[in-house]
Design a protein around this motif. Sequence first.
Motif, PDB file in Angstrom:
ATOM      1  N   HIS A   1      37.563  56.381 -10.851  1.00 19.95           N
ATOM      2  CA  HIS A   1      37.845  56.086  -9.607  1.00 19.95           C
ATOM      3  C   HIS A   1      38.325  55.037  -9.246  1.00 19.95           C
ATOM      4  N   ILE A   2      37.209  53.714 -10.133  1.00 18.30           N
ATOM      5  CA  ILE A   2      37.818  52.334 -10.445  1.00 18.30           C
ATOM      6  C   ILE A   2      39.951  52.453 -11.238  1.00 18.30           C
ATOM      7  N   LEU A   3      40.482  53.230 -11.771  1.00 15.88           N
ATOM      8  CA  LEU A   3      41.520  52.786 -12.072  1.00 15.88           C
ATOM      9  C   LEU A   3      42.505  53.530 -10.892  1.00 15.88           C
ATOM     10  N   MET A   4      41.651  54.372 -10.032  1.00 17.13           N
ATOM     11  CA  MET A   4      42.225  55.105  -8.965  1.00 17.13           C
ATOM     12  C   MET A   4      43.172  53.926  -8.144  1.00 17.13           C
ATOM     13  N   GLU A   5      41.726  52.562  -7.807  1.00 13.02           N
ATOM     14  CA  GLU A   5      42.069  52.335  -6.940  1.00 13.02           C
ATOM     15  C   GLU A   5      42.964  50.717  -7.248  1.00 13.02           C
ATOM     16  N   VAL A   6      43.550  50.656  -8.307  1.00 11.05           N
ATOM     17  CA  VAL A   6      44.259  49.724  -9.141  1.00 11.05           C
ATOM     18  C   VAL A   6      45.955  49.922  -8.888  1.00 11.05           C
ATOM     19  N   GLU A   7      46.498  48.837  -8.617  1.00 12.55           N
ATOM     20  CA  GLU A   7      48.149  48.518  -8.219  1.00 12.55           C
ATOM     21  C   GLU A   7      48.296  47.678  -9.461  1.00 12.55           C
ATOM     22  N   ASP A   8      49.486  48.585  -9.629  1.00  9.40           N
ATOM     23  CA  ASP A   8      50.174  48.651 -10.985  1.00  9.40           C
ATOM     24  C   ASP A   8      49.681  49.117 -12.448  1.00  9.40           C
ATOM     25  N   VAL A   9      49.005  49.768 -12.296  1.00  6.17           N
ATOM     26  CA  VAL A   9      48.385  50.604 -12.976  1.00  6.17           C
ATOM     27  C   VAL A   9      48.739  50.964 -14.350  1.00  6.17           C
ATOM     28  N   ASP A  10      50.075  51.251 -14.624  1.00  2.00           N
ATOM     29  CA  ASP A  10      51.098  51.972 -16.075  1.00  2.00           C
ATOM     30  C   ASP A  10      51.277  50.229 -16.872  1.00  2.00           C
ATOM     31  N   LEU A  11      51.299  48.926 -15.947  1.00  2.00           N
ATOM     32  CA  LEU A  11      51.253  47.835 -16.579  1.00  2.00           C
ATOM     33  C   LEU A  11      50.396  47.543 -17.441  1.00  2.00           C
ATOM     34  N   ILE A  12      48.763  48.033 -16.497  1.00  2.00           N
ATOM     35  CA  ILE A  12      47.574  47.584 -16.219  1.00  2.00           C
ATOM     36  C   ILE A  12      47.358  48.060 -18.112  1.00  2.00           C
ATOM     37  N   LEU A  13      47.179  49.753 -18.003  1.00  2.00           N
ATOM     38  CA  LEU A  13      47.231  50.546 -18.922  1.00  2.00           C
ATOM     39  C   LEU A  13      48.344  49.883 -20.149  1.00  2.00           C
TER      40      LEU A  13
ATOM     41  N   ASP B   1      49.892  36.446 -14.936  1.00  2.00           N
ATOM     42  CA  ASP B   1      49.503  37.717 -14.529  1.00  2.00           C
ATOM     43  C   ASP B   1      48.330  38.989 -14.750  1.00  2.00           C
ATOM     44  N   VAL B   2      48.126  38.442 -16.274  1.00  2.00           N
ATOM     45  CA  VAL B   2      46.495  38.392 -16.957  1.00  2.00           C
ATOM     46  C   VAL B   2      45.791  38.369 -15.709  1.00  2.00           C
TER      47      VAL B   2
ATOM     48  N   MET C   1      44.293  42.050 -13.532  1.00  2.00           N
ATOM     49  CA  MET C   1      43.079  42.662 -13.672  1.00  2.00           C
ATOM     50  C   MET C   1      41.696  42.334 -12.725  1.00  2.00           C
ATOM     51  N   GLN C   2      42.092  41.496 -11.054  1.00  2.00           N
ATOM     52  CA  GLN C   2      40.863  40.995 -10.943  1.00  2.00           C
ATOM     53  C   GLN C   2      40.886  42.557  -9.861  1.00  2.00           C
ATOM     54  N   ASN C   3      41.029  43.751  -9.985  1.00  2.00           N
ATOM     55  CA  ASN C   3      40.083  44.990  -9.449  1.00  2.00           C
ATOM     56  C   ASN C   3      39.397  45.301 -10.435  1.00  2.00           C
ATOM     57  N   LEU C   4      40.226  44.897 -11.594  1.00  2.00           N
ATOM     58  CA  LEU C   4      38.990  46.120 -12.694  1.00  2.00           C
ATOM     59  C   LEU C   4      37.714  45.146 -13.572  1.00  2.00           C
ATOM     60  N   THR C   5      37.243  43.550 -12.668  1.00  2.00           N
ATOM     61  CA  THR C   5      36.206  43.523 -13.209  1.00  2.00           C
ATOM     62  C   THR C   5      34.672  43.939 -13.318  1.00  2.00           C
ATOM     63  N   SER C   6      35.088  45.128 -13.124  1.00  2.00           N
ATOM     64  CA  SER C   6      33.952  45.367 -13.724  1.00  2.00           C
ATOM     65  C   SER C   6      33.805  46.548 -14.688  1.00  2.00           C
ATOM     66  N   LEU C   7      35.313  46.285 -15.426  1.00  2.00           N
ATOM     67  CA  LEU C   7      35.783  47.268 -16.458  1.00  2.00           C
ATOM     68  C   LEU C   7      35.900  45.971 -17.425  1.00  2.00           C
ATOM     69  N   ILE C   8      36.764  45.680 -16.773  1.00  2.00           N
ATOM     70  CA  ILE C   8      37.080  44.350 -18.155  1.00  2.00           C
ATOM     71  C   ILE C   8      37.026  43.162 -17.154  1.00  2.00           C
ATOM     72  N   SER C   9      36.907  42.468 -18.620  1.00  2.00           N
ATOM     73  CA  SER C   9      36.636  41.186 -18.282  1.00  2.00           C
ATOM     74  C   SER C   9      37.383  40.062 -18.765  1.00  2.00           C
ATOM     75  N   VAL C  10      37.908  38.808 -17.936  1.00  2.00           N
ATOM     76  CA  VAL C  10      38.578  37.926 -18.545  1.00  2.00           C
ATOM     77  C   VAL C  10      37.973  36.297 -18.686  1.00  2.00           C
ATOM     78  N   GLU C  11      37.866  36.408 -19.794  1.00  2.00           N
ATOM     79  CA  GLU C  11      36.688  35.173 -19.803  1.00  2.00           C
ATOM     80  C   GLU C  11      37.191  34.156 -21.188  1.00  2.00           C
ATOM     81  N   ASN C  12      36.726  33.191 -21.401  1.00  2.00           N
ATOM     82  CA  ASN C  12      36.793  32.191 -22.351  1.00  2.00           C
ATOM     83  C   ASN C  12      36.645  33.034 -23.775  1.00  2.00           C
TER      84      ASN C  12
END
Length: 465
Positions: free
Chosen positions: A330-342, A373-374, A378-389
Amino acid sequence: MQGSTIGGFERLQEHVAHGAFHDSGERFDPPKCHHNTRVAIIKRITDWISGLNEDTREALIMWLYGAAGAGKSAIAQTIAEILDGQHFVLASFFFWRNDPQRGTAKLLVTTLAYQLAVKLSPVFRERLCQAFENDPLITTRSLEAQFKALVREPLLELLHSGFSTNNHIVIIIDGLDECDDPKVQARIVDLSFRLLDSRDLPLKILIASRPEINISSSFDRKPFYTMARIALDNDYQSAEDIRHFLADQFNEIKADHPLRSYIPNGWPAEDSLNTLVRKSSGQFIYASTVVKYVASARHRPTHRLEVVLGIQLPKAGDNPFAELDALYRHILMEVEDVDLILQIIGFVVLHPPSYNYNSVTFIEAFLSLAPGDVQLLMQNLTSLISVENHPDDPDGAVLIVRILHASLKDYLLDQSRSKDFFLDHLKMHTHYAELCVAHMAELPSLESNSPLHPSMGMFPYVLIN
């Protein structure tokens, strides 16, 4: 006059999502915190509601947020039951995307207003019904207009009548990210603050959700002193709570399962328990999914645990992680550019952990992405993936990509589970090798501070992987 009042209340009932109540019969046996788990979080929330925590005493809104499957709904449900038992005036709305009434915000305000009308004095109900008499189409108005007419003004009328309470009235909104429209999610946050902006209502609001971009941005725009936040992270000993939950559940299986006489005394082994805790990554959904699968009365628990641990293969059509897979999908289907995200996820997943190739700067350079860009991807995948310090960077200048669920890797690398989101490691490595060759041709022209320059010590590893 009485008939008119009853008519208004009956009209209100036609616009109530009764399945959204914390004690709704439709939500039979809802998820709640296992005994002696989440103790610190529950205490912090209840202390906030009761005004016992000096740090959060001035906050009228609290945001409880965390990754997918972290146990937010279980905490919200537990808080609701505690407040109910302590006779607080409570109204709740538990969003759920698979329910036509609970998956949208159309019935949010009327559902909350109905619960308040049932629990507060007749003055509130009369004012509420009068709102329906004055505007029979009030339920078609904006959320702003509904909050004003059906919640704020009836509460003010109640206060002016001399009503007083020793406790705050509490509204719990759970699963806000499950509301079907991201823009509406943000509006609900904004309206909650607007409702309490004057600080003239004895009302507190608890909102639980994933940290999705629209919701996070809305909270980030609010003054820090007007709210409290709780992040479901390692600060609250989630690994210890999960271990306690798993140990208790396995003990129940050993005591109650029809085949309990065939279960060895030392089952499960300590290393098996450690593996499950690690795979959970602090998210209760993995642990609860494992327990449901292993506890099946129609199967041997020992065999099913071996399937979960990868020691045994599942039977055809048997998926131990069906619930978890549905969440990931469900979460992955909601994102754009899923191929690049993968591609990005694959790069993070497939490189050896001893090398720091989850650096955002390196990933963007290697995949020829523009700076930033990253984070955008990733902004719509914050419940699975974190971009952090980076934890070892005291200046906070180095950002990394961190996967929040260890089990996400298992899902993506198993084609039978992830299907069109499958990461074929052979194809991925081939693609990365092709990129390496292309970058090698550019080495003479690279700036010395480029993440791909040999002097930076990162790029050569990719060539030999």
